[in-house]
Design a protein around this motif. Structure first.
Motif, PDB file in Angstrom:
ATOM      1  N   HIS A   1       0.903  -1.203   0.052  1.00  0.00           N
ATOM      2  CA  HIS A   1       0.059   0.082   0.105  1.00  0.00           C
ATOM      3  C   HIS A   1       0.663   1.349  -0.067  1.00  0.00           C
ATOM      4  CE1 HIS A   1      -3.728  -2.424   0.941  1.00  0.00           C
ATOM      5  NE2 HIS A   1      -2.987  -2.873   1.559  1.00  0.00           N
ATOM      6  N   LEU A   2       0.516   2.416  -0.880  1.00  0.00           N
ATOM      7  CA  LEU A   2       1.328   3.254  -1.050  1.00  0.00           C
ATOM      8  C   LEU A   2       0.470   4.752  -0.495  1.00  0.00           C
ATOM      9  CD1 LEU A   2       3.866   4.910  -2.065  1.00  0.00           C
ATOM     10  CD2 LEU A   2       2.785   5.133  -4.155  1.00  0.00           C
ATOM     11  N   ILE A   3       0.843   5.411   0.529  1.00  0.00           N
ATOM     12  CA  ILE A   3       0.602   6.930   0.556  1.00  0.00           C
ATOM     13  C   ILE A   3       1.617   7.769   0.465  1.00  0.00           C
ATOM     14  CG2 ILE A   3      -1.452   6.117   2.332  1.00  0.00           C
ATOM     15  CD1 ILE A   3       0.637   7.160   4.489  1.00  0.00           C
ATOM     16  N   GLY A   4       1.266   8.996  -0.091  1.00  0.00           N
ATOM     17  CA  GLY A   4       2.267  10.140  -0.432  1.00  0.00           C
ATOM     18  C   GLY A   4       1.907  11.645  -0.102  1.00  0.00           C
ATOM     19  N   SER A   5       2.985  12.214  -0.012  1.00  0.00           N
ATOM     20  CA  SER A   5       2.834  13.713  -0.161  1.00  0.00           C
ATOM     21  C   SER A   5       3.909  14.472  -0.958  1.00  0.00           C
ATOM     22  CB  SER A   5       2.954  14.234   1.181  1.00  0.00           C
ATOM     23  OG  SER A   5       2.808  15.621   1.273  1.00  0.00           O
ATOM     24  N   ALA A   6       3.193  14.797  -2.229  1.00  0.00           N
ATOM     25  CA  ALA A   6       4.110  15.432  -3.268  1.00  0.00           C
ATOM     26  C   ALA A   6       4.412  16.763  -2.888  1.00  0.00           C
ATOM     27  CB  ALA A   6       3.631  15.125  -4.829  1.00  0.00           C
ATOM     28  N   SER A   7       5.624  17.384  -3.409  1.00  0.00           N
ATOM     29  CA  SER A   7       5.775  18.742  -3.242  1.00  0.00           C
ATOM     30  C   SER A   7       5.027  19.430  -4.219  1.00  0.00           C
ATOM     31  CB  SER A   7       7.347  19.069  -3.544  1.00  0.00           C
ATOM     32  OG  SER A   7       7.569  20.464  -3.427  1.00  0.00           O
ATOM     33  N   SER A   8       4.602  20.753  -3.961  1.00  0.00           N
ATOM     34  CA  SER A   8       3.806  21.565  -4.971  1.00  0.00           C
ATOM     35  C   SER A   8       4.814  22.085  -5.883  1.00  0.00           C
ATOM     36  CB  SER A   8       3.476  23.051  -4.190  1.00  0.00           C
ATOM     37  OG  SER A   8       4.314  23.616  -3.470  1.00  0.00           O
ATOM     38  N   LEU A   9       6.172  22.076  -5.599  1.00  0.00           N
ATOM     39  CA  LEU A   9       7.163  22.364  -6.594  1.00  0.00           C
ATOM     40  C   LEU A   9       7.646  20.904  -7.287  1.00  0.00           C
ATOM     41  CD1 LEU A   9       9.716  24.510  -4.438  1.00  0.00           C
ATOM     42  CD2 LEU A   9       7.987  25.241  -6.071  1.00  0.00           C
ATOM     43  N   LYS A  10       7.219  21.105  -8.715  1.00  0.00           N
ATOM     44  CA  LYS A  10       7.372  19.644  -9.350  1.00  0.00           C
ATOM     45  C   LYS A  10       8.960  19.228  -9.559  1.00  0.00           C
ATOM     46  CE  LYS A  10       6.662  17.907 -14.047  1.00  0.00           C
ATOM     47  NZ  LYS A  10       6.019  18.462 -15.512  1.00  0.00           N
ATOM     48  N   GLY A  11       9.198  18.085  -9.246  1.00  0.00           N
ATOM     49  CA  GLY A  11      10.531  17.559  -9.313  1.00  0.00           C
ATOM     50  C   GLY A  11      11.178  17.400  -8.120  1.00  0.00           C
ATOM     51  N   ARG A  12      10.724  18.174  -6.913  1.00  0.00           N
ATOM     52  CA  ARG A  12      11.316  18.326  -5.581  1.00  0.00           C
ATOM     53  C   ARG A  12      10.789  17.621  -4.357  1.00  0.00           C
ATOM     54  NH1 ARG A  12      13.699  23.497  -5.464  1.00  0.00           N
ATOM     55  NH2 ARG A  12      14.472  22.887  -3.543  1.00  0.00           N
ATOM     56  N   ALA A  13      11.784  17.293  -3.550  1.00  0.00           N
ATOM     57  CA  ALA A  13      11.230  16.736  -2.293  1.00  0.00           C
ATOM     58  C   ALA A  13      10.330  15.423  -2.531  1.00  0.00           C
ATOM     59  CB  ALA A  13      10.750  17.798  -1.289  1.00  0.00           C
ATOM     60  N   GLY A  14       9.248  15.693  -1.692  1.00  0.00           N
ATOM     61  CA  GLY A  14       8.358  14.547  -1.494  1.00  0.00           C
ATOM     62  C   GLY A  14       8.645  13.581  -0.654  1.00  0.00           C
ATOM     63  N   VAL A  15       7.519  12.892   0.008  1.00  0.00           N
ATOM     64  CA  VAL A  15       7.696  11.918   1.004  1.00  0.00           C
ATOM     65  C   VAL A  15       6.661  10.822   0.815  1.00  0.00           C
ATOM     66  CG1 VAL A  15       8.905  12.933   2.607  1.00  0.00           C
ATOM     67  CG2 VAL A  15       6.357  13.148   2.706  1.00  0.00           C
ATOM     68  N   ALA A  16       6.743   9.755   1.239  1.00  0.00           N
ATOM     69  CA  ALA A  16       5.800   8.478   0.969  1.00  0.00           C
ATOM     70  C   ALA A  16       6.024   7.472   1.771  1.00  0.00           C
ATOM     71  CB  ALA A  16       5.815   8.002  -0.239  1.00  0.00           C
ATOM     72  N   ILE A  17       4.940   6.359   2.188  1.00  0.00           N
ATOM     73  CA  ILE A  17       5.252   5.301   3.001  1.00  0.00           C
ATOM     74  C   ILE A  17       4.677   4.388   2.330  1.00  0.00           C
ATOM     75  CG2 ILE A  17       4.592   4.322   5.281  1.00  0.00           C
ATOM     76  CD1 ILE A  17       4.437   7.164   6.539  1.00  0.00           C
ATOM     77  N   LEU A  18       5.465   3.193   2.251  1.00  0.00           N
ATOM     78  CA  LEU A  18       4.776   1.875   1.769  1.00  0.00           C
ATOM     79  C   LEU A  18       4.589   0.982   2.818  1.00  0.00           C
ATOM     80  CD1 LEU A  18       7.461   1.230  -1.597  1.00  0.00           C
ATOM     81  CD2 LEU A  18       4.748   1.323  -1.517  1.00  0.00           C
ATOM     82  N   SER A  19       3.638   0.206   2.739  1.00  0.00           N
ATOM     83  CA  SER A  19       3.354  -0.830   3.864  1.00  0.00           C
ATOM     84  C   SER A  19       2.714  -2.068   3.381  1.00  0.00           C
ATOM     85  CB  SER A  19       2.505   0.166   4.934  1.00  0.00           C
ATOM     86  OG  SER A  19       1.324   0.519   4.628  1.00  0.00           O
ATOM     87  N   ARG A  20       2.708  -3.049   4.159  1.00  0.00           N
ATOM     88  CA  ARG A  20       2.212  -4.358   3.956  1.00  0.00           C
ATOM     89  C   ARG A  20       0.571  -4.170   4.230  1.00  0.00           C
ATOM     90  NH1 ARG A  20       5.053  -7.861   0.666  1.00  0.00           N
ATOM     91  NH2 ARG A  20       7.316  -7.729   1.281  1.00  0.00           N
ATOM     92  N   HIS A  21       0.215  -3.510   5.184  1.00  0.00           N
ATOM     93  CA  HIS A  21      -0.928  -3.166   5.564  1.00  0.00           C
ATOM     94  C   HIS A  21      -1.414  -1.771   5.525  1.00  0.00           C
ATOM     95  CE1 HIS A  21      -1.149  -7.231   7.294  1.00  0.00           C
ATOM     96  NE2 HIS A  21       0.093  -7.187   7.767  1.00  0.00           N
ATOM     97  N   GLU A  22      -2.631  -1.753   5.060  1.00  0.00           N
ATOM     98  CA  GLU A  22      -3.096  -0.207   4.893  1.00  0.00           C
ATOM     99  C   GLU A  22      -3.391   0.433   6.177  1.00  0.00           C
ATOM    100  OE1 GLU A  22      -6.745   1.964   2.283  1.00  0.00           O
ATOM    101  OE2 GLU A  22      -6.806  -0.162   2.574  1.00  0.00           O
TER     102      GLU A  22
END
Length: 281
Positions: A64-85
């Motif tokens: 399962h993937l959740i994420g938060s992209a940066s408003s600046l294209k191609g910059r930063a961005g964090v995410a979490i992958l997990s076996r359970h939602e």
């Protein structure tokens, strides 16, 4: 029941997936061999559609993937992958300046360890450059994030059966043992005196937070998790330890194993960072 958590700055998830794919040594083979239940990603540098396309094989296999992209294209961005939602997701740490910068995301996993709820966060703290506006931005982030840490510690401390892990690229080497060339970096962002003092305050005895790898390895130099692309830093292991698992009080003694998945050679890397993995029981 144990919980295995990894954190890694992927230096662009699309590149990390593509790198070494011909030799089966890219991000996706690492993910499947990692044994991780949760993986915190930083510097994803992709919007949701791009990240999901890059990670499609993993998502198809049940991640399962959740994420938060940066408003600046191609910059930063964090995410979490997990076996359970996750049961809950929070984006940002409550500072409007940074809520759309792709630097912080939390996911809540009920029953993650022996019935206890664990919140896992992915943090990409700004890198900064000494004596520039980038450092000013980093210092503003440090100030508001310290407030968030205090609030989070109070919330976790008040809830029975709830712990928290803040993984990520903190972009600060706290101690001299956390970087090879500490003598030459006292004026470099990431090892500035006020940044190190900030980290000391975060990890003070009554703060509610602990650097779990340093707790397990109090007298060890490193283990490093990032190496500059310049010169022979990787070959000479002239690295920095800036990727942390910072954990709440109830987890510091529940870490039973930790490792850094450093590539066997420079040309086998798929990021300039290496994953840092901790097993909690």
């Amino acid at each position: 029941m144990s919980l295995t958590v990894s954190t890694v700055n992927v230096n662009g998830i699309r590149a990390a997936v593509k790198q070494r794919s011909e030799t089966n040594l890219g991000f996706l083979p690492w993910l499947e061999s990692s044994g991780a239940d949760v993986v915190a990603l930083q510097e994803v540098r992709a919007d949701e559609d791009q990240a999901r396309a890059a990670l499609a094989p993993a998502l198809d296999s049940g991640w399962h993937l959740i994420g938060s992209a940066s408003s600046l294209k191609g910059r930063a961005g964090v995410a979490i992958l997990s076996r359970h939602e996750p049961a809950e997701v929070r984006i940002g740490h409550g500072d409007p300046e940074f809520d759309e910068s792709g630097r912080y995301i939390e996911a809540v996993y009920p029953g993650a360890i022996e019935g206890e709820t664990v919140t896992v966060a992915s943090l990409y703290l700004p890198s900064g450059t000494a004596d520039t506006p980038k450092q000013d931005e980093k210092d503003r982030f440090l100030a508001s994030f310290r407030e968030h840490l205090a609030e989070a510690a109070a919330v976790v401390g008040a809830r029975a059966g709830h712990e928290m892990i803040i993984c990520g690229d903190w972009n600060i080497a706290h101690r001299e043992a956390d970087l090879k060339n500490h003598k030459g970096n006292h004026k470099t962002s990431g090892f500035l005196p006020h940044e190190r003092d900030w980290m000391t305050d975060v990890l003070s005895g009554d703060s509610g937070w602990h650097d779990v790898v340093r707790h397990r390895r109090p007298d060890e130099v490193g283990p490093y998790s990032w190496w500059s692309q310049r010169g022979k830093a990787f070959d000479n292991d002239a690295g920095w330890r800036i990727d942390y698992h910072v954990v709440s009080d109830g987890l510091v003694h529940r870490a039973v194993h930790d490792r850094v998945d450093r590539a066997g050679a420079y040309d086998l890397r798929w990021s300039d960072h290496a994953p840092v993995t901790v097993v909690y029981e």
